[in-house]
Design a protein around this motif. Structure first.
Motif, PDB file in Angstrom:
ATOM      1  N   CYS A  41       5.541   3.008   5.650  1.00 39.38           N
ATOM      2  CA  CYS A  41       6.516   2.609   4.631  1.00 39.38           C
ATOM      3  C   CYS A  41       5.847   2.165   3.336  1.00 39.38           C
ATOM      4  O   CYS A  41       6.534   1.904   2.351  1.00 39.38           O
ATOM      5  N   ALA A  42       4.531   2.023   3.334  1.00 40.02           N
ATOM      6  CA  ALA A  42       3.736   1.638   2.155  1.00 40.02           C
ATOM      7  C   ALA A  42       3.958   0.199   1.709  1.00 40.02           C
ATOM      8  O   ALA A  42       3.602  -0.171   0.595  1.00 40.02           O
ATOM      9  N   LEU A  43       4.511  -0.626   2.594  1.00 38.08           N
ATOM     10  CA  LEU A  43       4.794  -2.008   2.222  1.00 38.08           C
ATOM     11  C   LEU A  43       3.550  -2.752   1.743  1.00 38.08           C
ATOM     12  O   LEU A  43       3.597  -3.517   0.771  1.00 38.08           O
ATOM     13  N   SER A  47       3.516  -4.594  -1.840  1.00 40.57           N
ATOM     14  CA  SER A  47       3.428  -6.055  -1.941  1.00 40.57           C
ATOM     15  C   SER A  47       2.174  -6.521  -2.669  1.00 40.57           C
ATOM     16  O   SER A  47       2.119  -7.660  -3.133  1.00 40.57           O
ATOM     17  N   THR A  48       1.177  -5.654  -2.767  1.00 41.78           N
ATOM     18  CA  THR A  48      -0.042  -6.016  -3.508  1.00 41.78           C
ATOM     19  C   THR A  48      -0.107  -5.318  -4.867  1.00 41.78           C
ATOM     20  O   THR A  48      -1.148  -5.336  -5.527  1.00 41.78           O
ATOM     21  N   GLY A  49       0.988  -4.706  -5.284  1.00 46.69           N
ATOM     22  CA  GLY A  49       1.070  -4.148  -6.626  1.00 46.69           C
ATOM     23  C   GLY A  49       0.417  -2.805  -6.830  1.00 46.69           C
ATOM     24  O   GLY A  49       0.309  -2.329  -7.961  1.00 46.69           O
ATOM     25  N   ARG A  50      -0.015  -2.146  -5.743  1.00 50.06           N
ATOM     26  CA  ARG A  50      -0.683  -0.845  -5.875  1.00 50.06           C
ATOM     27  C   ARG A  50       0.363   0.267  -5.754  1.00 50.06           C
ATOM     28  O   ARG A  50       0.437   0.985  -4.759  1.00 50.06           O
ATOM     29  N   LEU A  51       1.180   0.400  -6.776  1.00 53.70           N
ATOM     30  CA  LEU A  51       2.345   1.273  -6.693  1.00 53.70           C
ATOM     31  C   LEU A  51       1.983   2.756  -6.728  1.00 53.70           C
ATOM     32  O   LEU A  51       2.671   3.576  -6.108  1.00 53.70           O
ATOM     33  N   THR A  52       0.925   3.113  -7.439  1.00 48.92           N
ATOM     34  CA  THR A  52       0.495   4.518  -7.429  1.00 48.92           C
ATOM     35  C   THR A  52       0.078   4.934  -6.031  1.00 48.92           C
ATOM     36  O   THR A  52       0.446   6.016  -5.545  1.00 48.92           O
ATOM     37  N   ARG A  53      -0.684   4.082  -5.378  1.00 49.12           N
ATOM     38  CA  ARG A  53      -1.077   4.339  -3.990  1.00 49.12           C
ATOM     39  C   ARG A  53       0.157   4.378  -3.089  1.00 49.12           C
ATOM     40  O   ARG A  53       0.262   5.221  -2.189  1.00 49.12           O
ATOM     41  N   ALA A  54       1.103   3.472  -3.313  1.00 46.24           N
ATOM     42  CA  ALA A  54       2.317   3.439  -2.497  1.00 46.24           C
ATOM     43  C   ALA A  54       3.079   4.751  -2.613  1.00 46.24           C
ATOM     44  O   ALA A  54       3.557   5.295  -1.606  1.00 46.24           O
ATOM     45  N   ARG A  55       3.201   5.273  -3.824  1.00 49.33           N
ATOM     46  CA  ARG A  55       3.918   6.545  -4.000  1.00 49.33           C
ATOM     47  C   ARG A  55       3.205   7.676  -3.262  1.00 49.33           C
ATOM     48  O   ARG A  55       3.859   8.531  -2.654  1.00 49.33           O
ATOM     49  N   ARG A  56       1.884   7.673  -3.308  1.00 48.04           N
ATOM     50  CA  ARG A  56       1.124   8.717  -2.630  1.00 48.04           C
ATOM     51  C   ARG A  56       1.342   8.635  -1.113  1.00 48.04           C
ATOM     52  O   ARG A  56       1.554   9.659  -0.454  1.00 48.04           O
ATOM     53  N   VAL A  57       1.307   7.435  -0.575  1.00 45.41           N
ATOM     54  CA  VAL A  57       1.528   7.248   0.864  1.00 45.41           C
ATOM     55  C   VAL A  57       2.947   7.654   1.249  1.00 45.41           C
ATOM     56  O   VAL A  57       3.169   8.309   2.278  1.00 45.41           O
ATOM     57  N   LEU A  58       3.917   7.303   0.431  1.00 47.17           N
ATOM     58  CA  LEU A  58       5.306   7.634   0.740  1.00 47.17           C
ATOM     59  C   LEU A  58       5.554   9.143   0.669  1.00 47.17           C
ATOM     60  O   LEU A  58       6.295   9.697   1.497  1.00 47.17           O
ATOM     61  N   ARG A  59       4.941   9.811  -0.301  1.00 40.19           N
ATOM     62  CA  ARG A  59       5.097  11.272  -0.365  1.00 40.19           C
ATOM     63  C   ARG A  59       4.485  11.929   0.867  1.00 40.19           C
ATOM     64  O   ARG A  59       5.053  12.871   1.435  1.00 40.19           O
ATOM     65  N   ARG A  60       3.332  11.453   1.285  1.00 44.29           N
ATOM     66  CA  ARG A  60       2.704  11.991   2.494  1.00 44.29           C
ATOM     67  C   ARG A  60       3.594  11.744   3.713  1.00 44.29           C
ATOM     68  O   ARG A  60       3.742  12.621   4.574  1.00 44.29           O
ATOM     69  N   ALA A  89      13.421   3.577  -4.854  1.00 47.86           N
ATOM     70  CA  ALA A  89      13.090   3.055  -6.181  1.00 47.86           C
ATOM     71  C   ALA A  89      11.780   3.641  -6.695  1.00 47.86           C
ATOM     72  O   ALA A  89      11.633   3.896  -7.899  1.00 47.86           O
ATOM     73  N   LEU A  90      10.823   3.874  -5.804  1.00 50.07           N
ATOM     74  CA  LEU A  90       9.521   4.405  -6.213  1.00 50.07           C
ATOM     75  C   LEU A  90       9.546   5.920  -6.382  1.00 50.07           C
ATOM     76  O   LEU A  90       8.766   6.464  -7.171  1.00 50.07           O
TER      77      LEU A  90
END
Length: 238
Positions: A41-43, A47-60, A89-90
């Protein structure tokens, strides 16, 4: 329906998933888990503000998951909240994100919506413990309250935050703040609970904090219900 293998449950508390699967089986429901690869879920990144990484994880994750058919049961409240709100949202332009977000259900929501006529086992005892702060803030706990009531679990769970807050309480310099958060509502509620109270916390962080600061063993609602099933109900899938 799909059982979401969140990192906490998959690696640290698999008994929670086994208990949930057993309860669902007793209610006439079956689950599958994603097998094409890991999902997340990229939580942690959100939660640590790494939104670019979060989007990459969520797309995967969306690529791995493929088309979602039916509900997606998420046992960890923080992960359910991330999938239901942070994911669309992301990735606002990805229709897969919105479909997955709309499919997310908590344990209690799943039973209420897809097994409305199932009668849970009666536990008839008070509860103490914690409503996960993400669930309180994002998901709501109305379905959980109704399920607890049907199972004869009485009393209120504490609000606030356990203070562990993912990895916050483990980081250097945060211990005192973490304990102070727990002392605001959670720990006093546990100290005032009677000896027959079932300690309940659906969040892994909450259960960890409770164990370390109070010595109580807190359990997910699925575990409480599974323990009360008759031996021939919902056989252990493992």
């Amino acid at each position: 329906m799909t059982l979401w293998p969140d990192t906490f449950t998959d690696h640290l508390a698999p008994g929670t998933a086994r208990a949930a699967t057993r309860v669902l089986a007793a209610a006439g429901l079956t689950v599958t888990v994603p097998t094409a690869g890991p999902v997340c879920c990229a939580l942690t990144y959100v939660s640590t503000g790494r939104l670019t990484r979060a989007r990459r994880v969520l797309r995967r994750t969306l690529e791995t998951l493929g088309d979602v058919e039916g509900p997606v049961l998420v046992l960890e409240p923080s992960c359910a909240a991330a999938l239901r709100t942070d994911l669309p949202a992301l990735l606002p332009d990805d229709p897969r994100a919105h479909r997955l977000a709309a499919a997310v259900r908590t344990f209690a929501e799943t039973l209420e919506q897809y097994a409305p006529h199932w009668t849970p086992p009666r536990l008839d005892r008070p509860v103490a413990g914690q409503t996960h702060c993400h669930q309180h803030a994002v998901l709501g706990d109305a379905a959980d309250r109704r399920l607890r009531d049907r199972a004869g679990l009485t009393g209120e769970l504490s609000g606030g935050c356990c203070g562990l807050a993912g990895n916050f309480g483990f980081e250097p310099g945060h211990h005192a703040v973490s304990v102070a958060c727990a002392e605001e509502q959670l720990l006093p509620s546990l100290r005032s609970a009677g000896p027959d109270a079932a300690v309940l916390a659906d969040g892994y962080s909450c259960r960890t904090q409770i164990a370390q600061l109070s010595g109580h063993r807190a359990r997910h609602l699925a575990e409480l219900l599974a323990e009360a099933l008759a031996p021939d109900e919902g056989p252990d899938p493992m």
